[in-house]
Design a protein around this motif. Structure first.
Motif, PDB file in Angstrom:
ATOM      1  N   SER A  65      -3.854   5.386  -1.046  1.00 31.53           N
ATOM      2  CA  SER A  65      -4.685   5.489  -2.235  1.00 31.53           C
ATOM      3  C   SER A  65      -4.494   4.347  -3.216  1.00 31.53           C
ATOM      4  O   SER A  65      -5.324   4.158  -4.104  1.00 31.53           O
ATOM      5  CB  SER A  65      -4.426   6.814  -2.946  1.00 31.53           C
ATOM      6  N   ASN A  66      -3.408   3.601  -3.084  1.00 34.90           N
ATOM      7  CA  ASN A  66      -3.122   2.495  -3.989  1.00 34.90           C
ATOM      8  C   ASN A  66      -2.753   1.257  -3.191  1.00 34.90           C
ATOM      9  O   ASN A  66      -1.865   1.314  -2.339  1.00 34.90           O
ATOM     10  CB  ASN A  66      -1.987   2.841  -4.948  1.00 34.90           C
ATOM     11  N   GLN A  92       0.836  -1.193   0.000  1.00 30.02           N
ATOM     12  CA  GLN A  92       0.000   0.000   0.000  1.00 30.02           C
ATOM     13  C   GLN A  92       0.868   1.239   0.000  1.00 30.02           C
ATOM     14  O   GLN A  92       1.877   1.316   0.708  1.00 30.02           O
ATOM     15  CB  GLN A  92      -0.925   0.006   1.211  1.00 30.02           C
ATOM     16  N   SER A 108      -0.068   7.196   1.071  1.00 25.04           N
ATOM     17  CA  SER A 108      -1.351   7.881   1.153  1.00 25.04           C
ATOM     18  C   SER A 108      -2.511   6.926   1.361  1.00 25.04           C
ATOM     19  O   SER A 108      -3.616   7.356   1.692  1.00 25.04           O
ATOM     20  CB  SER A 108      -1.585   8.697  -0.115  1.00 25.04           C
TER      21      SER A 108
END
Length: 129
Positions: free
Chosen positions: A56-57, A51, A54
């Motif tokens: 976000s991914n 991960q 952030s």
């Protein structure tokens, strides 16, 4: 220098759940890319999940999609691996890994060990009835 320490491994029955922790020190944890790898007896170490800093991914190995979740608590400088619906083939030593810097526009090979300079010592997970 970044230091990583895993904990939370143990014995669990098939279908059960377990949560691993990875405590980090020596940097700005919120910016780290965090990842988990595992190595079963007689096999090569393999990618499990990663991960971005952030959050976000997130990238998963196909074998753990829908079962494993990666998360983090920045206040505690700790990353977690929640493992659900565990199978005997999940038995392995689990390692956390970290990368401090991601350069915008430069691809990151999430599944490759060489992308992660910092590693923990590993924690044993055994799934057996």
């Amino acid at each position: 220098q970044v230091q990583l320490v895993e904990s939370g491994g143990g014995l669990v029955q098939p279908g059960g759940s377990l949560r691993l922790s990875c405590a980090a020190s020596g940097g700005t944890f919120s910016s780290y890319v965090m990842a988990w790898f595992r190595q079963a007896p007689g096999k090569e170490r393999e990618f499990v999940i990663a991960q971005s800093g952030s959050g976000s991914n997130t990238y998963y190995a196909n074998s753990v999609k829908g079962r494993f979740i990666i998360s983090r608590d920045d206040a505690k400088n700790t990353a977690y691996l929640q493992m659900n619906s565990l199978k005997p083939e999940d038995t392995a030593v689990y390692y956390c890994a970290a990368r401090q810097l991601v350069v915008p526009g430069i691809p990151l090979d999430w599944v490759e060990e060489y992308e992660y300079p910092y590693w923990g010592q590993g924690t044993q997970v055994t799934v057996s009835s």
